[in-house]
Motif scaffolding. Structure first.
Motif, short mmCIF file in Angstrom:
data_model
loop_
_atom_site.label_atom_id
_atom_site.label_comp_id
_atom_site.label_asym_id
_atom_site.label_seq_id
_atom_site.Cartn_x
_atom_site.Cartn_y
_atom_site.Cartn_z
N ALA A 1 33.67 24.66 67.29
CA ALA A 1 33.90 23.22 67.19
C ALA A 1 34.65 22.87 65.92
N GLN A 2 34.30 23.55 64.81
CA GLN A 2 35.00 23.30 63.56
C GLN A 2 36.47 23.67 63.67
N ALA A 3 36.76 24.80 64.32
CA ALA A 3 38.16 25.20 64.50
C ALA A 3 38.92 24.17 65.33
N LEU A 4 38.30 23.64 66.36
CA LEU A 4 38.93 22.61 67.18
C LEU A 4 39.19 21.34 66.37
N GLU A 5 38.23 20.97 65.54
CA GLU A 5 38.38 19.75 64.74
C GLU A 5 39.42 19.90 63.64
N ASP A 6 39.82 21.12 63.35
CA ASP A 6 40.90 21.33 62.39
C ASP A 6 42.26 20.96 62.99
N HIS A 7 42.33 20.82 64.32
CA HIS A 7 43.60 20.42 64.97
C HIS A 7 43.82 18.93 64.74
N PRO A 8 45.04 18.54 64.42
CA PRO A 8 45.27 17.12 64.07
C PRO A 8 44.98 16.13 65.19
N THR B 1 43.16 12.00 69.86
CA THR B 1 44.35 11.26 70.25
C THR B 1 45.23 12.14 71.12
N SER B 2 45.02 12.07 72.42
CA SER B 2 45.80 12.79 73.43
C SER B 2 45.85 14.30 73.16
N PRO B 3 44.71 14.95 72.96
CA PRO B 3 44.75 16.40 72.76
C PRO B 3 45.14 17.12 74.04
N ASP B 4 45.88 18.23 73.89
CA ASP B 4 46.29 19.03 75.04
C ASP B 4 45.39 20.26 75.11
N PRO B 5 44.64 20.44 76.21
CA PRO B 5 43.70 21.56 76.29
C PRO B 5 44.34 22.92 76.08
N ALA B 6 45.49 23.17 76.70
CA ALA B 6 46.13 24.47 76.55
C ALA B 6 46.54 24.72 75.11
N GLN B 7 47.06 23.69 74.45
CA GLN B 7 47.46 23.84 73.04
C GLN B 7 46.24 24.11 72.17
N LEU B 8 45.13 23.46 72.49
CA LEU B 8 43.92 23.67 71.70
C LEU B 8 43.39 25.08 71.86
N GLN B 9 43.45 25.63 73.08
CA GLN B 9 43.01 27.01 73.28
C GLN B 9 43.89 27.97 72.48
N ALA B 10 45.19 27.72 72.49
CA ALA B 10 46.10 28.56 71.72
C ALA B 10 45.84 28.41 70.22
N THR C 1 37.15 26.65 78.85
CA THR C 1 37.63 25.34 79.28
C THR C 1 37.63 24.39 78.09
N VAL C 2 38.55 23.45 78.09
CA VAL C 2 38.59 22.37 77.12
C VAL C 2 38.70 21.07 77.90
N THR C 3 37.71 20.22 77.74
CA THR C 3 37.67 18.95 78.47
C THR C 3 37.77 17.80 77.48
N VAL C 4 38.70 16.89 77.72
CA VAL C 4 38.87 15.72 76.86
C VAL C 4 37.94 14.61 77.34
N VAL C 5 37.15 14.06 76.43
CA VAL C 5 36.21 12.98 76.75
C VAL C 5 36.41 11.84 75.77
N ALA C 6 35.96 10.65 76.17
CA ALA C 6 36.10 9.48 75.31
C ALA C 6 35.12 9.52 74.14
N VAL D 1 42.37 16.25 67.22
CA VAL D 1 40.95 16.24 67.57
C VAL D 1 40.15 15.62 66.43
N SER D 2 39.34 14.63 66.77
CA SER D 2 38.48 14.01 65.78
C SER D 2 37.07 14.58 65.81
N ARG D 3 36.59 14.88 67.02
CA ARG D 3 35.26 15.46 67.16
C ARG D 3 35.27 16.46 68.30
N ALA D 4 34.42 17.48 68.18
CA ALA D 4 34.37 18.52 69.22
C ALA D 4 32.95 19.06 69.31
#
Length: 1010
Positions: A811-818, A845-854, A868-873, A820-823
């Motif tokens: 989750a911390q690695a995901l939140e390091d992506h610009p 703000t419009s995260p792309d699941p494939a980009q986040l996995q990469a 899997t990466v699922t975008v939620v509100a 992603v605010s929370r994961a």
């Protein structure tokens, strides 16, 4: 901070309450003193402590009072800080300073003692005439806030019990003095001296006062009478006052009554506010102090002469405290307890405080001949009632670590120089050659100033050269840090930086990687040649020196390095060599990554008794595993249950394997049965359990199909010098069949986490008797036969292929992506499948699941990349603040919709789709030909299983070499279409395209139990 003049002009004042008037009128030098001790490790600077005490006295002016008539008036003088005896090993409760009076001949009402030495402590002392135990705790907490530089809470209220309690409905009945002292008679005329005895008991115990009362009651010869001090702040919870705001509630316990009934009766009395009426008559304020002092003296003399007191004992519960509130950056509190002295004519006192998972009990009474022996027996009785010895006594006798593995290795090299030590595709090493190469490495490290307590990284493939390098680091006196070549450079660089490794040994294929950070020198293993010096000497390594550091996933968002000492490693080697049957005939394959501590079993055990280490012929897959089992004649196998399950799918019947050790994750009974069928009934299947923090394994169990009938094989019993305890959520020992968390102890415990004292304190804790244990987070139970059975996890940690994964790190690695605010990351199963997958949910703000996995794949190992990466509100939470899993969308809904048309599939594609279905637990008709294997939750081990099934059921043995030669294509494009195309070409005898199998694309064994 207020100046001295400002403090001198302070105007705080409050009335003397009836109980304070009575206590202040004790015989001179005999006014009861309340003392709260805070013990810990580290150090406290006397000058800084004095400054903090001064600041806290401004916030809590009740600490600097003097009596003027019937008022307490602020003197403006902060309590003094005195240095007590230190360094001589005297327990705090034996310090002579604790016997000194306060409020004596105009002296201060409060002071602080600082105790130095190996177990430093701070003792907050207050005259009971101005303060009760609740007030002392308010004051002490503010002192530590001041030490930490935090805002102070303060206690400036001027209320007394007269303000808090309703008017008396009837005149109080004076207490009758009719109960003999529990600990025997006092000798009249002897000087007043208090004896304190302290006992720590594991756990928190519901209805503690009732439990104490019923434990003591049988000693009272009939109905037992107790006094229970009650904190009157309960009538005004917002009150912040240090005044004496506690009264004793008389409480009778009939003979033979159990603690539950006793507890119910006590709660009823409190609910009826009996304590509000059981108080000192306010008319005591009309009695002049000299006369009241005479009355108190006479009361004390009469009690001593007749051995009669108002109750058998006073039972005080000061509540539960968090020791973190009494800690600083340099001092870590480990216990807090009370050391009170009795009022005139008062009975034996038993004070209890709950902290750090323990119940701290202090028994106080007047000292005299035989009193200590009786007090000790009473505490023994109480401890047995709260925590029976049969539950807390370890099954094994612990002996301190006294050796290392180095002398045995040097002796073995000298004894069997021509025997094969390592065999592998890159060449064999005899013991003489391994001895020489490891000493060359050690010499090179020593020349760079590397030695004891240094950490040296090793970035190398599973080769003989790497084995020699690891032994070379150990023989230099340093500790080795194994690095997985399959991990991203970012992670490897972070680990080397965190470990503060000055040198990293690197094998040439990885020389150009950007994994070695600045400040860490790269040394190429391939260039370390020549002969060791003629005057070579083994390092003077002791059992307390660091042997290796292995990094595991971290719940705080970054990996943590586990420090293992030589004594711990030597203890594991000793019992595991015996229990696994390792001897000079042993041939043990290295089937895991060096960065997975199960590899230590292979690196150390056979090489200390003249056996051999077998290195697989290439990367792990069904073909190399089959060759290993049928051609290399292994005798002992250690691996994860996942890899064992894959091996059981091979159509072979190895005849040489004597023992299988499964470790790293749950061993299912079905897999153990498969292993016995494959390897024969003479082969022993052992379930080995142990987190990295306990040096490889610390429990073991040999599978018995006749008695081990549960779905999971028991994890066993602790071996030599290891212990296992099961405690419930309140840190109490549980009995056979009861569920609790597993705490492990013994000489194999790690030193701690490198550079993480805070995390070390959290996970490595102490039992009440001082035993150091590790909280595993595993929920278990113990059978009547004493065998431990694993049930589940107590936290979010999951295992993938034996790898420990903390979802918070992902989750911390995901939140390091610009974007992603929370994961949040959870382990979920696809419907109809038992296979757990890592599923990420992100808000941004419009995260792309494939980009986040990469993005995650560039920072974390492949097995930590979410399937899997699922975008939620938003991330829904339960009322307890945890992620509400039920409110999250199903990440698999619609993810495997059927392809538009499957009618065009040929026989090979349909067969491959069926294999994928069985491997991944997905309906074959819902698998599209271009679906990515990893997006369906496939990991490296499942891919190897899938590839093996394709070779067996589709390609055939004759065409298998052609298919395996093109495995790199499948790794780069893991789709049904690609697998089917490669299988179709192989079956038809198609040629192998040039350059189709780049080494870095082939799935390696490092990902299987890394």
């Amino acid at each position: 901070m207020p100046s001295t003049d400002q403090r001198q002009s302070a105007t705080f004042r409050r009335a003397v309450s009836p109980v304070e008037w009575w206590i202040a009128a004790h015989p001179r030098g005999a006014v009861p003193v309340l003392q709260v001790a805070v013990e810990g490790v580290g150090a406290l600077d006397p000058d800084r402590l004095a400054e903090a005490v001064t600041a806290a006295s401004d916030a809590c002016p009740g600490t600097r009072l003097a009596r003027k008539g019937r008022e307490w008036v602020d003197t403006g003088r902060p309590p003094a800080v005195r240095l007590a005896a230190s360094g001589d090993g005297t327990p705090v409760h034996r310090l002579p300073e604790l016997q000194e009076p306060l409020l004596h001949r105009g002296g201060p009402t409060c002071e602080v003692l600082l105790v130095g030495g190996a177990s430093p402590a701070v003792v907050f002392r207050a005259s009971h005439a101005v303060m009760d135990a609740g007030g002392v705790l308010l004051w002490a907490a503010d002192v530590f806030r001041a030490l930490r530089g935090e805002p102070l809470t303060g206690a400036t209220d001027t209320v007394t019990e007269v303000d808090l309690l309703p008017p008396l409905t009837q005149k109080p009945t004076p207490p009758t003095m009719q109960y003999p002292a529990l600990l025997g008679e006092r000798t009249p005329g002897t000087p007043r001296r208090t004896l304190w005895l302290r006992r720590s008991v594991d756990g928190y115990h519901a209805g503690l006062i009732a439990r104490l009362a019923t434990a003591i009651a049988p000693l009272c010869g009939g109905d037992a009478q107790f006094a229970v001090p009650v904190n009157l702040r309960r009538y005004a919870p917002q009150t912040r006052s240090t005044a004496s705001l506690s009264h004793s509630l008389p409480f009778t316990v009939p003979a033979g009554q159990d603690w539950e009934a006793t507890h119910e009766r006590l709660l009823t009395m409190l609910a009826e506010e009996r304590d509000a009426q059981a108080r000192l008559d306010p008319a005591v304020l009309k009695i002049p102090q000299p006369l009241l002092r005479f009355i108190n003296g006479a009361l004390e003399s009469k009690a001593v002469k007749q051995n009669r007191y108002p109750s058998h004992a006073s039972l005080a519960h000061l509540g539960r405290v968090d020791v973190e509130e009494f800690s600083t950056a340099s001092f870590t509190a480990t216990a807090l307890y009370s050391l009170s002295s009795s009022p005139a004519g008062g009975p034996v006192e038993l004070d209890a405080v709950e902290c750090a998972g323990h119940t701290e009990l202090t028994l106080s009474w007047h000292d005299g001949p035989g009193i200590e022996e009786k007090a000790t027996a009473l505490l023994d009785l109480i401890e047995e009632a709260l925590s029976p010895a049969k539950l807390r006594t370890p099954s094994t006798l612990l002996r301190p670590a006294s050796r290392t593995v180095l002398p045995a290795f040097a002796a073995q090299c000298a004894a069997t120089p021509d025997a094969l030590a390592v065999t592998g595709p890159d060449g064999d090493l005899t013991y003489a050659e391994l001895d020489r190469r490891s000493r060359v490495v050690a010499t090179a490290l020593r020349a760079r100033g590397i030695g004891r307590e240094d950490v040296v990284g090793v970035l190398a493939d599973r080769t003989a050269e790497a084995v020699a390098a690891i032994w070379g680091v150990v023989r230099s006196g340093a500790a080795y840090l194994p690095l997985d070549t399959q991990h991203p450079d970012t992670r490897l660089a972070g680990i080397l930086t965190d470990a503060r490794a000055p040198v990293c040994l690197v094998q040439r294929p990885h020389a150009e990687r950007a994994a070695v950070p600045a400040g860490c020198v790269t040394v190429l293993l391939d260039e370390l040649t020549g002969e060791p010096p003629a005057d070579w000497a083994e390092p003077a390594t002791g059992p307390g020196d660091l042997a290796y550091v292995i990094y595991t996933s971290g719940s705080t968002g970054r990996p943590k390095g586990v420090e293992i000492e030589h004594g711990a490693l030597a203890n594991y080697v000793a019992w595991a060599t015996r229990d696994l049957g390792v001897d000079a005939s042993t041939r043990m394959p290295l089937l895991t990554s060096f960065a997975f501590d199960v590899s230590c079993t292979t690196l150390f055990l056979p090489l200390l008794v003249g056996g051999s280490v077998l290195l697989p012929r290439g990367d792990l897959n069904h073909a190399t595993l089959r060759a290993l089992l049928t051609e290399d004649a292994p005798t002992v196998l250690t691996m994860t249950p996942s890899l064992l399950e894959l091996i059981c799918e091979l159509d072979v019947r190895p005849s040489t394997v004597r023992v299988i050790g499964a470790a790293g994750e749950v061993l299912r009974r079905s897999v153990a049965l498969q292993a016995l069928e494959m390897f024969g009934p003479e082969c022993r299947v052992m379930n080995l359990y142990g987190p990295t923090e306990a040096t490889i394994e610390c429990l073991a169990h040999t599978f018995d199909p006749a008695t081990d009938t549960a779905a999971g094989v028991p994890i066993g019993v602790p071996p030599d010098n290891c212990t296992a305890h099961v405690l419930d959520a309140q840190h109490r020992f549980v009995g056979p069949g009861e569920v609790g968390e597993l705490y492990i102890g013994g000489v194999q415990l790690a030193r701690g986490y490198r550079g993480r004292p805070d995390l070390t304190r959290t996970r490595f804790v102490r039992l009440a008797d001082g035993t150091r244990v590790y909280r595993t987070g595993d929920v278990v139970r113990v059978t009547d036969a004493g065998v431990v059975e694993f049930l589940t996890r107590a936290d979010d940690q999951v295992k993938v292929l034996g790898n420990r994964i903390e979802p918070a790190e992902i989750a911390q690695a995901l939140e390091d992506h610009p974007t992603v605010s929370r994961a949040a990351v959870l382990a979920r199963s696809r419907p109809g499948s038992e296979h757990k997958l890592l599923c990420a949910y992100v808000v941004g703000t419009s995260p792309d699941p494939a980009q986040l996995q990469a993005f995650v794949a560039e920072r974390l190992p492949r097995y930590m990349v979410p399937a899997t990466v699922t975008v939620v509100a938003e991330l829904p939470r339960t009322v307890n603040g945890k992620i509400d899993v039920r409110a999250l969308p199903d990440p698999f809904a619609g993810a495997d919709e059927p392809a538009a048309d499957h009618s065009g599939r040929d026989e090979v594609t349909r067969a491959v789709a069926a294999i994928w279905s069985g491997t991944l637990g997905v309906d074959p008709d819902r698998l599209a030909d271009d679906t990515d294997f990893h997006q369906l939750g496939g990991d490296s081990l499942l891919m190897l299983s899938m590839v093996g099934a394709v070779c067996r059921d589709v390609v055939g043995a004759a065409a298998e070499p052609l298919f395996m030669a093109r495995l790199g294509e499948i790794v780069r494009e893991p789709t049904i279409a690609r697998v089917a195309a490669v299988a179709r070409d192989a079956a038809s005898g198609g040629a192998v395209p040039a350059g189709s199998i780049p080494a870095q694309a082939v799935p390696r064994g490092e990902t299987v139990g890394a």
